[in-house]
Design an enzyme around this catalytic site. Structure first.
Site, short mmCIF file in Angstrom:
data_model
loop_
_atom_site.label_atom_id
_atom_site.label_comp_id
_atom_site.label_asym_id
_atom_site.label_seq_id
_atom_site.Cartn_x
_atom_site.Cartn_y
_atom_site.Cartn_z
CB CYS A 113 -0.94 0.00 1.20
SG CYS A 113 -2.00 -1.45 1.22
CG HIS A 257 -3.53 3.05 0.92
ND1 HIS A 257 -3.89 2.52 -0.30
CD2 HIS A 257 -3.70 2.04 1.83
CE1 HIS A 257 -4.27 1.27 -0.12
NE2 HIS A 257 -4.17 0.96 1.15
CG ASN A 287 -6.88 -1.35 -0.05
OD1 ASN A 287 -6.00 -1.11 -0.87
ND2 ASN A 287 -6.63 -1.55 1.23
O1 UT7 Z 1 -4.55 -1.37 2.85
C1 UT7 Z 1 -4.01 -1.63 4.11
C2 UT7 Z 1 -4.39 -2.97 4.53
N1 UT7 Z 1 -5.67 -3.25 5.09
C3 UT7 Z 1 -6.37 -2.46 5.92
O2 UT7 Z 1 -6.10 -1.32 6.15
C4 UT7 Z 1 -7.55 -3.09 6.61
C5 UT7 Z 1 -7.63 -2.72 8.06
N2 UT7 Z 1 -8.69 -3.43 8.75
C6 UT7 Z 1 -9.99 -3.24 8.45
O3 UT7 Z 1 -10.33 -2.49 7.56
C7 UT7 Z 1 -11.02 -3.97 9.28
O4 UT7 Z 1 -10.38 -4.64 10.35
C8 UT7 Z 1 -11.86 -4.99 8.47
C9 UT7 Z 1 -12.78 -4.24 7.52
C10 UT7 Z 1 -10.98 -5.94 7.71
C11 UT7 Z 1 -12.72 -5.82 9.42
O5 UT7 Z 1 -13.52 -4.96 10.21
P1 UT7 Z 1 -13.64 -5.20 11.79
O6 UT7 Z 1 -14.57 -4.19 12.29
O7 UT7 Z 1 -12.23 -5.19 12.34
O8 UT7 Z 1 -14.32 -6.62 11.86
P2 UT7 Z 1 -13.80 -7.96 12.53
O9 UT7 Z 1 -12.62 -8.49 11.80
O10 UT7 Z 1 -13.67 -7.75 14.00
O11 UT7 Z 1 -15.02 -8.90 12.28
C12 UT7 Z 1 -16.25 -8.72 12.94
C13 UT7 Z 1 -17.17 -9.84 12.54
C14 UT7 Z 1 -16.56 -11.21 12.72
O12 UT7 Z 1 -17.59 -12.09 13.15
P3 UT7 Z 1 -17.70 -12.51 14.70
O13 UT7 Z 1 -16.39 -13.15 15.04
O14 UT7 Z 1 -17.91 -11.21 15.44
O15 UT7 Z 1 -18.86 -13.42 14.71
C15 UT7 Z 1 -16.13 -11.61 11.34
O16 UT7 Z 1 -16.11 -13.00 11.13
O17 UT7 Z 1 -17.48 -9.72 11.13
C16 UT7 Z 1 -17.19 -10.97 10.49
N3 UT7 Z 1 -16.77 -10.68 9.12
C17 UT7 Z 1 -17.63 -10.50 8.11
N4 UT7 Z 1 -18.97 -10.56 8.07
C18 UT7 Z 1 -19.55 -10.30 6.87
C19 UT7 Z 1 -15.50 -10.51 8.66
N5 UT7 Z 1 -15.54 -10.22 7.34
C20 UT7 Z 1 -16.84 -10.21 6.98
C21 UT7 Z 1 -17.51 -9.97 5.78
N6 UT7 Z 1 -18.86 -10.04 5.77
N7 UT7 Z 1 -16.86 -9.67 4.64
#
Ligand code: UT7
Length: 330
Positions: A113, A257, A287
């Site tokens: 990134c 980014h 992204n």
């Molecule tokens: O470009 C640089 C690299 N990347 C980034 O900058 C990404 C940085 N991180 C993020 O943007 C966020 O952490 C995410 C968007 C990836 C995830 O958001 P979050 O609020 O941190 O969610 P989480 O990982 O804590 O997941 C919450 C819940 C989980 O379920 P449980 O365990 O609470 O039952 C996940 O399994 O959401 C679930 N989940 C989804 N549900 C529906 C994870 N991905 C998905 C999805 N659709 N695509």
């Protein structure tokens, strides 16, 4: 020492639009989850016959034209990507061939990134140092071929999209154009966001099990990446401003980014900048890693949101971890 400026920008996005609803047919996710957590509504995926070098070459042609140059003027190609067409050689040489450039150097940058800002810093140094006059810098990705389109991959897959952006860097009067660039890394976090398999840390480097068990896909500790990103973005923007004696109120446009709309929002809040001064287009493209800043910059210029004399700050954070900024007097 002479200065270095961005003379022209260009972008190339595949025409195929993939909405959040399209993804719900492949994995257990929803438009509501994706919009709420990331701000993304759609992204672009390249058609099967389109490679990263095609997108990069198309973006480059536009940037060269907007710079008022011809391909014969380019002295060096720098290609930033995490999704190269081949394991080796790099994509830069493919672009050199496709553009029909004379036998200039072609350098690939692998800083995810932060790749475009890292590549821009190399161009800046070569131009300011007088080693090259016109450096073509490309950030470009085809993510859609390396993602896991089943539910275990949903946290990563819904975020990423394909696209390409380019800029031509050339000479400027001292004190104009790229004022400074700032690069950082923290390799102890390499495994928090990576695609480690296949790879030469393993012996053999590729196995059937890696494929069968889905270990070939990118892995991301999303919360961890998020927490570091919201700290590093404001920090590296402030570093660039302080180095040049400016305050956040002097900035005309911050182009971060496009990682996640919630991260961009956190940057706005940390720097106390109004919405219109921190650019966002993640809603439409997702992204696009190394491509996101040059695509956003090209849109900003096209929309008149970056104008002659404006102070512009580019900032990135991503896998590595790496982070970087560039302060530009446009
Ligand atoms: O470009 C640089 C690299 N990347 C980034 O900058 C990404 C940085 N991180 C993020 O943007 C966020 O952490 C995410 C968007 C990836 C995830 O958001 P979050 O609020 O941190 O969610 P989480 O990982 O804590 O997941 C919450 C819940 C989980 O379920 P449980 O365990 O609470 O039952 C996940 O399994 O959401 C679930 N989940 C989804 N549900 C529906 C994870 N991905 C998905 C999805 N659709 N695509």
């Amino acid at each position: 020492m002479r200065g270095a400026r961005i003379m022209g920008t260009g972008r190339e996005l595949p025409s195929r639009v993939v909405t959040n609803d399209d993804l719900t047919k492949l994995m257990d996710t929803s438009d509501e989850w994706i919009v709420q957590r990331t701000g993304i509504r759609e992204r672009r995926y390249a058609d099967p016959e389109v490679a990263n070098c095609h997108l990069g070459t198309a973006a480059a042609r536009k940037a060269i034209e907007k710079a008022g140059l011809s391909v014969g003027d380019i002295d060096l190609v720098i290609f930033a990507t995490l999704s190269p067409d081949m394991y080796f050689p790099g994509v830069g040489v493919l672009v050199q061939e496709m553009l029909g450039l004379r036998n200039v150097g072609a350098l690939d940058v692998r800083d995810q990134c932060s790749g475009f800002v890292y590549a821009l810093s190399v161009a800046e140094a070569y131009v300011k140092g007088g080693f090259h006059d016109h450096v073509l810098v490309i950030g470009s990705e085809i993510h859609s071929r390396g993602l896991n389109f089943s539910t275990p991959g949903r946290d990563v897959t819904v975020i990423f999209g394909d696209g390409s952006g380019a800029a031509v860097v050339g000479p400027a009067e001292p004190g104009k154009g790229i004022l400074s660039t700032h690069l950082h890394s923290e390799g102890k976090y390499a495994k928090e966001l990576c695609a480690a398999e296949p790879g030469f840390l393993q012996n053999p480097w590729l196995t059937h099990e890696m494929i069968d068990e889905g270990r070939i896909y990118p892995k991301m500790n999303g919360k961890y990446v998020f927490a570091h990103a919201v700290r590093r973005f404001p920090e590296v923007i402030r570093e660039a401003l302080a180095k040049n004696g400016y305050a956040t109120s002097d900035v005309g446009m911050v182009i971060p980014h496009q990682a996640n709309e919630r991260i961009t929002q956190a940057v706005r809040e940390a720097l106390e900048l109004p919405t219109e001064k921190v650019f966002s287009n993640i809603e439409r493209y997702g992204n696009t890693t190394a491509a996101s800043i040059p695509i956003a910059l090209d849109e900003c210029v096209e929309q008149g949101r970056v104008k002659d004399g404006d102070l512009v700050c580019l900032a990135a954070f991503g896998a590595g971890f790496t982070w970087a900024s560039a302060l530009i007097r446009w």
